[in-house]
Design an enzyme around this catalytic site. Structure first.
Site, PDB file in Angstrom:
ATOM      1  N   GLU A 255       0.882  -1.180   0.000  1.00 39.32           N
ATOM      2  CA  GLU A 255       0.000   0.000   0.000  1.00 39.32           C
ATOM      3  C   GLU A 255       0.911   1.218   0.000  1.00 39.32           C
ATOM      4  OE1 GLU A 255      -3.371   0.153   0.027  1.00 39.32           O
ATOM      5  OE2 GLU A 255      -3.797  -1.987   0.177  1.00 39.32           O
TER       6      GLU A 255
HETATM    7  P1  NAD Z   1       8.159   4.718   4.954  1.00 37.19           P
HETATM    8  O1  NAD Z   1       8.174   3.872   3.737  1.00 37.19           O
HETATM    9  O2  NAD Z   1       9.310   5.603   5.218  1.00 37.19           O
HETATM   10  O3  NAD Z   1       8.027   3.796   6.272  1.00 37.19           O
HETATM   11  C1  NAD Z   1       7.029   2.809   6.429  1.00 37.19           C
HETATM   12  C2  NAD Z   1       7.547   1.717   7.348  1.00 37.19           C
HETATM   13  O4  NAD Z   1       8.679   1.112   6.748  1.00 37.19           O
HETATM   14  C3  NAD Z   1       7.964   2.188   8.740  1.00 37.19           C
HETATM   15  O5  NAD Z   1       7.540   1.253   9.700  1.00 37.19           O
HETATM   16  C4  NAD Z   1       9.481   2.205   8.651  1.00 37.19           C
HETATM   17  O6  NAD Z   1      10.122   1.908   9.863  1.00 37.19           O
HETATM   18  C5  NAD Z   1       9.770   1.113   7.643  1.00 37.19           C
HETATM   19  N1  NAD Z   1      11.000   1.365   6.887  1.00 37.19           N
HETATM   20  C6  NAD Z   1      11.534   2.584   6.578  1.00 37.19           C
HETATM   21  N2  NAD Z   1      12.662   2.427   5.862  1.00 37.19           N
HETATM   22  C7  NAD Z   1      12.841   1.100   5.711  1.00 37.19           C
HETATM   23  C8  NAD Z   1      13.830   0.301   5.066  1.00 37.19           C
HETATM   24  N3  NAD Z   1      14.876   0.853   4.445  1.00 37.19           N
HETATM   25  N4  NAD Z   1      13.717  -1.045   5.114  1.00 37.19           N
HETATM   26  C9  NAD Z   1      12.659  -1.611   5.738  1.00 37.19           C
HETATM   27  N5  NAD Z   1      11.705  -0.912   6.376  1.00 37.19           N
HETATM   28  C10 NAD Z   1      11.783   0.423   6.372  1.00 37.19           C
HETATM   29  O7  NAD Z   1       6.794   5.502   4.877  1.00 37.19           O
HETATM   30  P2  NAD Z   1       6.238   6.592   5.894  1.00 37.19           P
HETATM   31  O8  NAD Z   1       7.078   7.829   5.763  1.00 37.19           O
HETATM   32  O9  NAD Z   1       6.046   6.014   7.234  1.00 37.19           O
HETATM   33  O10 NAD Z   1       4.800   6.860   5.276  1.00 37.19           O
HETATM   34  C11 NAD Z   1       4.560   7.756   4.271  1.00 37.19           C
HETATM   35  C12 NAD Z   1       4.350   7.067   2.941  1.00 37.19           C
HETATM   36  O11 NAD Z   1       3.399   6.026   3.082  1.00 37.19           O
HETATM   37  C13 NAD Z   1       3.765   7.983   1.896  1.00 37.19           C
HETATM   38  O12 NAD Z   1       4.362   7.731   0.665  1.00 37.19           O
HETATM   39  C14 NAD Z   1       2.301   7.599   1.857  1.00 37.19           C
HETATM   40  O13 NAD Z   1       1.645   7.895   0.658  1.00 37.19           O
HETATM   41  C15 NAD Z   1       2.380   6.145   2.099  1.00 37.19           C
HETATM   42  N6  NAD Z   1       1.129   5.652   2.634  1.00 37.19           N
HETATM   43  C16 NAD Z   1       0.352   4.838   1.886  1.00 37.19           C
HETATM   44  C17 NAD Z   1      -0.860   4.396   2.377  1.00 37.19           C
HETATM   45  C18 NAD Z   1      -1.760   3.503   1.586  1.00 37.19           C
HETATM   46  O14 NAD Z   1      -2.706   2.984   2.170  1.00 37.19           O
HETATM   47  N7  NAD Z   1      -1.535   3.300   0.312  1.00 37.19           N
HETATM   48  C19 NAD Z   1      -1.279   4.793   3.655  1.00 37.19           C
HETATM   49  C20 NAD Z   1      -0.441   5.618   4.402  1.00 37.19           C
HETATM   50  C21 NAD Z   1       0.757   6.047   3.885  1.00 37.19           C
END
Ligand code: NAD
Length: 431
Positions: free
Chosen positions: A210
């Site tokens: 997602e």
């Molecule tokens: P992110 O991808 O930075 O982090 C999400 C999760 O992944 C966190 O738990 C984080 O600890 C983990 N993570 C971060 N870097 C990682 C890595 N290198 N390896 C493994 N895990 C890692 O996203 P965010 O900043 O928390 O959220 C914002 C993004 O999420 C935006 O792009 C937003 O559009 C998207 N989002 C999508 C939905 C959806 O339902 N489609 C909902 C909410 C947010």
């Protein structure tokens, strides 16, 4: 700290006892989850206030209420979802009967982001439990109060070998992703989605991703402008624009640009008051890194509405930016904050061609009464999902699977689809 390897091993051993497959067990677990959420409700609201300055009303409506709604829907329908499904058998096997048996994958990993840190951890968990899986939740480290609360709530109601929380930063995710899970449900950015999918490929683990992206909102000249303004302001500035399906940029027909902006300006004042910076209920930007990233966009083009910010409080007021084009910096990445770039159009066709040329959006919103135009947009543009004459509401329906396509994600959930996504469908022909 719990070790990823032991945790997954203990969950797999528990899964193989067969207990989680039992429908009564699943129903009881969902009821326990409901009671747990009710018991912890004030702590959930407090944690969302600490981490994101969400007001109680916003936090309840956009996080707790949605999770409780999904829980009740699953409790009401689980028996029928989980039952074997008889289907026709091809005429070449006249003595055969055919049945599809939904079965749980096993041990699921749920990785959650920070923007709706409660909803996006507990929502997928409902599907995992309903389908009969064990689950490990990895909350976002950027919302530490919600992360802690998630751990406390889950530890209070479930044994670790059934549902567990592993808190931590990227290293924790990385350690978890090295293990073999039977399903991975990831919500977050497109960049990290790629990392997750690569890690999953090592074990051939199926994934739901997602992700995010740039979701356009188009306002045509025949649209009800007051209504469009109300719904754009609600969708864009909820959680200060830190919503995956928030309208990312506005495309407005040139004939109604001025009037729409006037309506949007009035709506912002109505909803948030004359001085949004002084409104204690307006969410802040999650951290300084994101604040600084967004501040650059405030310098892009010029502010048509708003434009003020305060780094100490991590606040940015609802802002509409004009004088931008497809090549402007603000149009190159998902904004994820309360800044809405505005571009005008005369002819919709080149505009649609430009949207199609770019990564497929997570959502698209179109304001028009013109049915031919509605059909044209639906026909020409591929995107995750969206609304006609509204924003965000498609994601609140149990009957509309929610997810992205292309770079905005793969797979979907909500309602029955949450059960399906965490189930393997075992097809059996019996003679
Ligand atoms: P992110 O991808 O930075 O982090 C999400 C999760 O992944 C966190 O738990 C984080 O600890 C983990 N993570 C971060 N870097 C990682 C890595 N290198 N390896 C493994 N895990 C890692 O996203 P965010 O900043 O928390 O959220 C914002 C993004 O999420 C935006 O792009 C937003 O559009 C998207 N989002 C999508 C939905 C959806 O339902 N489609 C909902 C909410 C947010």
């Amino acid at each position: 700290m719990k070790q990823a390897k032991q945790l997954v091993a203990s969950q797999r051993a528990f899964f193989y006892t067969g207990q989680t497959k039992n429908i009564e067990y699943r129903i009881h677990a969902l009821q326990q989850l409901r009671q747990g959420i009710e018991k912890y409700q004030q702590r959930i609201l407090d944690a969302l206030h600490i981490d994101l300055n969400k007001s109680e009303t916003e936090a309840y409506n956009s996080e707790i209420r949605i999770v409780l709604g999904e829980l009740d829907f699953a409790l009401e329908h689980l028996m029928e979802w989980a039952a074997p499904r008889a289907v026709p058998t091809s005429a070449v096997i006249p003595d055969g009967t055919s049945t599809i048996y939904p079965e749980p994958y096993g041990v699921a990993l749920i990785i959650a982001p920070w923007n709706y840190p409660f909803q996006l951890a507990f929502g997928p968990l409902i599907g995992a439990i309903a389908a009969g899986n064990c689950a490990v939740i990895k909350p976002s480290e950027l919302t530490p109060a919600v992360s802690r609360l998630t751990n406390d709530l889950i530890t209070d109601i479930f044994p670790e070998e059934y549902v567990a929380v592993m808190e931590g930063e990227v290293e924790t995710s990385t350690a978890l992703l090295k293990e073999k899970f039977d399903y991975i449900f990831f919500t977050g950015s497109t960049g990290v989605g790629r990392i997750v999918m690569k890690a999953a490929a090592e074990h051939l683990t199926p994934v739901t991703l997602e992700l995010g992206g740039k979701s356009p909102v188009i306002v045509h000249k025949d649209a009800d402008l007051k209504l469009a303004a109300q719904r754009i302001v609600r969708g864009k500035f909820l959680n200060a624009g830190q919503t995956c399906v928030a309208p990312d940029y506005l495309l407005v027909h040139q004939d109604v640009h001025d009037k729409l902006l006037e309506e949007i300006g009035e709506e912002i004042q109505d909803k948030f008051g004359k001085d949004v910076m002084g409104n204690p209920g307006f969410p802040h930007i999650v951290n300084t890194r994101n604040f600084d990233r967004l501040s650059v966009f405030l310098e892009d083009g010029h502010a048509l509405i708003g434009g003020r910010s305060d780094r100490d409080q991590l606040l940015i007021e609802p802002t509409l930016v004009g004088n931008v084009d497809w090549d402007s910096p603000v149009m190159q990445e998902e904004i994820f904050g309360p800044i809405l770039p505005v571009m005008t159009y005369d002819d919709l066709n080149p505009l649609l061609a430009e949207i199609v040329r770019r990564p497929k959006p997570l959502a698209l919103y179109l304001f028009t009464q013109h049915e031919e135009l509605q059909n044209q947009v639906l026909d020409q543009v591929s995107f995750g999902g969206g609304c006609i004459n509204d924003t965000l509401s498609h994601m609140t329906s149990h009957y509309l699977p929610f997810g992205g396509v292309g770079e905005s994600g793969m797979g979907s959930y909500h309602g029955q689809q949450s059960f399906e996504v965490f189930s393997h469908h075992k097809s059996i022909l019996k003679r």
